[in-house]
Design an enzyme around this catalytic site. Sequence first.
Site, PDB file in Angstrom:
ATOM      1  N   GLU A  61      -8.330  14.141   7.900  1.00  0.00           N
ATOM      2  CA  GLU A  61      -9.373  15.461   8.516  1.00  0.00           C
ATOM      3  C   GLU A  61      -8.794  16.051   9.496  1.00  0.00           C
ATOM      4  OE1 GLU A  61     -12.805  12.760   9.399  1.00  0.00           O
ATOM      5  OE2 GLU A  61     -13.654  13.177   7.625  1.00  0.00           O
ATOM      6  N   ASN A  97      -8.380  -0.746   4.006  1.00  0.00           N
ATOM      7  CA  ASN A  97      -8.711  -0.978   2.993  1.00  0.00           C
ATOM      8  C   ASN A  97      -7.891  -1.799   2.407  1.00  0.00           C
ATOM      9  OD1 ASN A  97      -6.460   0.437   3.189  1.00  0.00           O
ATOM     10  ND2 ASN A  97      -6.708   1.441   1.817  1.00  0.00           N
ATOM     11  N   GLY A 106      -4.750   3.888  -3.464  1.00  0.00           N
ATOM     12  CA  GLY A 106      -5.785   4.198  -3.929  1.00  0.00           C
ATOM     13  C   GLY A 106      -5.587   6.020  -4.932  1.00  0.00           C
ATOM     14  N   THR A 131       0.433   4.682   1.071  1.00  0.00           N
ATOM     15  CA  THR A 131      -0.316   5.757   1.578  1.00  0.00           C
ATOM     16  C   THR A 131      -0.240   5.056   3.975  1.00  0.00           C
ATOM     17  OG1 THR A 131      -2.132   6.503   0.957  1.00  0.00           O
ATOM     18  CG2 THR A 131      -1.759   6.925   2.892  1.00  0.00           C
ATOM     19  N   ASP A 140       0.812  -0.889   0.067  1.00  0.00           N
ATOM     20  CA  ASP A 140       0.171  -0.131  -0.115  1.00  0.00           C
ATOM     21  C   ASP A 140       1.198   1.439  -0.232  1.00  0.00           C
ATOM     22  OD1 ASP A 140      -2.358   1.384  -0.028  1.00  0.00           O
ATOM     23  OD2 ASP A 140      -1.886   1.691   2.273  1.00  0.00           O
TER      24      ASP A 140
END
Lengths: 369, 1160
Positions: free
Chosen positions: B501, B794, B677, B391, B389
């Site tokens: 966020e 994910n 992603g 991130t 992955d």
Amino acid sequence: MASGYSAKEEDGHHSGALGPAGGAAVRSRKPDNTAFKQQRLPAWQPILTAGTVLPAFFIIGLLFIPIGIGLYVTSNNIRELQIDYTGTESSSPCFACSQNYSWNMTTPCVCSVSFSLDQPFESNVFMYYGLSNFYQNHRRYVKSRDDSQLNGNLNSLKEPSKECEPYRTNDGKPIAPCGAIANSLFNDTLALYYNDPNGTETQIQLVKRGIAWWTDKHVKFRNPVGDDSNLTAIFQGTAKPVNWQKPVYELDSDPENNGFINEDLIVWMRTAALPTFRKLYRIIEKNSSTSPTLPRGNYTLKITYNYPVRSFEGRKRMILSTISWMGGKNPFLGIAYITVGSICFFLGVVLLIIHHKYGSRSSSADLTH
Amino acid sequence: MECTADTVALLWMGRQLPLSPGHFTVSCFYYTIWNFIPKNLFEQFRRIANFYFLIIFLVQLMIDTPTSPVTSGLPLFFVITVTAIKQGYEDWLRHKADNEVNGAPVFVVRSGSLVQTRSKNVRVGDIVRVAKDETFPADLVLLSSDRAEGTCHITTASLDGETNLKTHFAVPETAVSQTVSKLESLQAVVECQQPEADLYRFVGRITVSLQGEEIVRPLGPENLLLRGARLKNTKEIFGVAVYTGMESKMALNYKCKSQKRSAVEKSMNTFLIIYLGILLLEAVLSTILKYAWQSERKWDEPFYNEKTEQEKNSSKILQFISDFLAFLVLYNFIIPISLYVTVEMQKFLGSFFIGWDLDLYHVESDQKAQVNTSDLNEELGQVEYVFTDKTGTLTENEMQFRECSINGVKFQEINGKLVPEGVTDDSPDGYMPHLVRVLLHQTCTLSSCFFTGEEELFLKAVSLCHTVQINYDQTDGPRDTFLQANGVSDPVEYYASSPDEKALVEATRRMGVTFVGNNGENMEIKTFGRSEKYKLLHVLEFDANRRRMSVILQTPSGEKVLFTKGAESSIFPHARSGEVDKTRVHVDEFALKGLRTLVVACRRFSAGEYEEVDRRLHEARTALQQREERLAEVFSFIERDLELLGATGVEDRLQEKVQETIEALRLAGIKVWVLTGDKHETAVSVSLSCGHFHRTMNILELVQQKSDSECAEQLRRLARRIREDHVIQHGLVVDGTSLSLALRQHERLFMEVCRSCSAVLCCRMAPLQKAKVVRLIKTSPEKPITLAIGDGANDVSMIQEANVGIGIMGKEGRQAVRNSDYAIARFKFLAKLLLVHGHFYYIRIATLVQYFFYKNVCFITPQFLYQFFCLFSQQTLYDSVYLTLYNICFTSLPVLVYSLFEQLVHPHVLQSKPALYRDISKNALLSFKPFLYWTLQGFSHAFVFFFGSYILMGEDTSLMGNGQMFGNWTFGTLVFTVMVITVTLKLALETHYWTWMNHFVTWGSIAFYFIFSLFYGGIIWPFLHTQDMYFVFVQLLSSGSAWFAIIIVVVTCLFPDVVKKVLYRHLRPTSTQKSQVIEAYPGTSCLDSACCFSEGKSGFAWLGRLVERTMSRCDLARVTSLYVIFYTSEQHLFIPSVGTPPNPTPFLVLSAVRNSSMQW
């Protein structure tokens, strides 16, 4: 092997210095910096290269060849004589005895075999009987014994182990000693005579003590002990093995060699590993320091022929042998040592030469770079 | 978990219903003290090998076999016991964890009052009171809290590691029942789905009877308090237990994970089958030969050895079968019973080393590596593909707001101020951002007019559209007043499940729009000091398929607004107004810089619109069936006609040493695929910066394919380009949509392209697509071993799909860690995990397996050969006790210790030379050739043992100095003694890393054998009916010939092996062997040159020198030269040693070699 102990360096870990600062109350999950946990235990790391094994090759070679020669010479110095007296051939003196065989023959069949010794046998001479094609190592046979009975256990004397079947009881009476091994006890009697050049026949003294393992004779095999010291009384109520002519308490007149501790029985009870075997029968002790135990000359072996081997194509032998520290005649060990030693040495030399050439070629090539 | 009744459990509020017991049956792998033995035994005998030994044992009990049942019963018992202890221990750990929750005191409302009980006594339907900082004893539906609005905060750290506070809600109808008496009068029915392991899914509904009227309310995950979670910031709550004990989500998540089997285990099973074949062959052969012999009576039943009545009378066929079984039993040791237990122990004990490794310990986060399954240790040494992955795995997942685009204008954040692009702010005091921020804050308050309306709206949107929580613990209490008194204006700390966020909210605070908190249904922000309250109407949660999240708020002016933020691909298509094109350009620019982009938009509702939205949302949320589908439908209905506000660019720093790690993996022959992603441009730029793509690489693209045929055409084009240009390295970029097209029809073509690319980057991937890619590679014809590494939820599917799943203990919760096989704190640790630990474990277990088969071939073949000499009567060669103890005592420990500590090469070398990993790839040590080599060696050793002893004794001469004779047991003991010594020394030859423990167990095993045999043969054993071994061993040792025979046989066995090892090392050295030489002392590192004998290391130095001199190849000066020769792959390096030998520092050596190692 080359290389040495290398306590591995600390790998740059400094314990304590890295912990979370100020986290006195919080217990760090940091693993311990120990050699064990970090897989840094000091270790010897040998590498099998020509350099490390060459010395080993040479050492093995140089050690094994002399050892082998020593063993070979020792084995060669042993005198051994074998006489087959089975009597299957009609020319054989024991032919008649071997033909009319039955277990319960009343008159023993005796035959004599003459032989001569070209060289005298010095020191103690050991007399063996040898059997061939006799499968003492058959599983049914090997387990057909009751060690506890032979150890003098009175219960087992009256109630032998089931392993002894079908030689467990006879006519309702327990057999002592029970089992197939004891039942098939070798019962030829061998006697040796020296034919003096002047014509007289002198019997050679055969010692029947010391032929069984000391521990077997004194610990593993014991006569049952009852109220009576008389063996006959103790064995009352037991039957003799089917094939025996005499019961166990009449094996020998010497009470120290009678009953279960009869050495011929003990020797027989140690089952042989292979179908061709020999067992120690008697010892001819050296009695004077000047004359050889068995001088050169003619001898007669008188056999009381009892044991049938024809039914299974067996052979019977009598062996006379002297003994060294390493046992009887056995050239195999010496040859093996010499062979392995020579191969080691030879390979060592070959490797050395190859490596000399190989090494100098590649390193000189490097030097030119 | 099975559910016998319908899918809905009915519960009556306020009183217990006798419906629940027996309603669910629990079938998880939990043992109790009572069922442990039967259940564990059942589990163990399901294993084929254990079952086989059980059968052998039963055969021994039933028929007359050559060995007593003890010989196989005892090892079986041992194996079963050890495995049971291991499993019991693991279960006890689980129990202990459980008991912490189970035994805790809990208050339950019963018959009108609070009763204290233990949490394990909580039944479905009980109303439970939980106080602040307590954990929930069961899965509860929240009824009420001490707050009027019925909310509470919890952390789920113990479940998924997410430390942020989460708000959970009670339905308004029950929220008022804040006391026991009120609860008692409550009449309600809770319906919920059957228990399910997913922590984040819950569907149910509550029907409350209020004054004869029934009100139905939906229940979702936000109403459910999970067992194991902890109550925070709330004084007390009441909840009704819906899932207790084994049905709780926490317990369901302990469920045994799907078993992954390693390649080593698979080849082990193949070997087992081969050996089973050998066993059957030997047994059949023996049986046939036995009957061939027996056809003649003189062999079958000579006069001295008659059969018993029973044997004579039994039927021929039965005899034949029982003979066959007896041979089977006699030879059954060829399949090593203790192999499994040793492998289990090795894996269990060996896996501790990963957790203990300081190099895998991350100081900043205080995390050490974690092993979730020890079954796959050796698989770490076999990895061929790494799927990572991006991130949080390659990057820190520590977000820093960098740039944004508002209404088509690009801004940069400089010193806490938004500066339009082009305007440079060279403020000198960049060192004190904090002070500057305070200053700016004040100036901004005065000069809020600097912000245009759009900008302010954008900032507000960013500061409102999120699910960030504030930790109240810090806002009340004396510490805060102290801080505020000191003028530190940083009283609040944000907790967010998504770092993006958090970064965004923190950024807006710096800009002057501060998110103050959400109390109840209001979100409060301070815009330049001015407080504004927004009523939070709905949260449309983020999900990976939608790739956006939204909030619906009521502004202070009463307007209803939707704010949404998400990936640009999920927002732009729905944007109706705003500077779409400009923003798109900006977003692409951000992505090129490697920034993570989010697009922000809003939608204003008219009153009528909102009513419909509200109604449809409510309907969807209360639906019991297909709630998710309906919700998704409603969400897409709401999130349209958007007004684009702008976009944000957040930077995610690369983790340290990512580039080195990827490079090392590549050198190790491992292909690295990045699956992310993120959007195409971002992914490529990160790939370049982390070294996954090189600048020199030819980057091929398979992106934005619209149709099947187009995709195929492109694939063919790429394949052609690769064929034409095979010198240069290729990298491939694929995006999610193209990938799904490629996978649908053109799998083989796609695989072909992928395999010839040295780096592959897949962007815009959905979680399931990641798993699909992994499965595609995993199931390709070569069946490569795949490894997936990731940190977020994910990545879970791909972690579970891959042969080895690795979780990164990052910032995105612990879901990945929980589902992984191994968890590490940083991506860079992967290098050591694979290159060092993987290598270690692989060589350890591979040698362990081979050696085990070898030593049992050695063990049983003489037994087979002996049958030829005893009329196939099944007579054993060895005594029963030896048969039993051979695998348990005499030869077990050395190989176990070997398999725990062996290191062929120093870890430093392994790490600095990743290419060594290639030496063990493709299961090299367990392929057919090494297996054959070991097996043949076993057979040849067995022949040497047997015939060596046979020639020695079979010449039927005496071996003792007193002329006495040996029997069959002495013969067997001689073979056995030679075997124990040879087999132990054979392992010693294989051992490269001799710690004191290896010495101890190796020599200790041989010594133990001698001591044991002396003891065993020294006693007349009571209760045994035969005393076969009495003094046999002592008599054997008292024979000089026997000693000489033992030595020569051992040497003869091992000598060819040594020669073979030496020759192979010199003629065809593996790179592993080469690096061993480098690593060792300089004195031994110049072995190829005979000149090196002069180093004084060898006892035969004089001989070497002699040869040298006689051949005059080597003059004295060269012999004593100060050069130390290092052997590398192609050439010798000459490094002047520091001082004279013998001991220049190995480190100098290593660094020097490392420089040269790149060449090969």
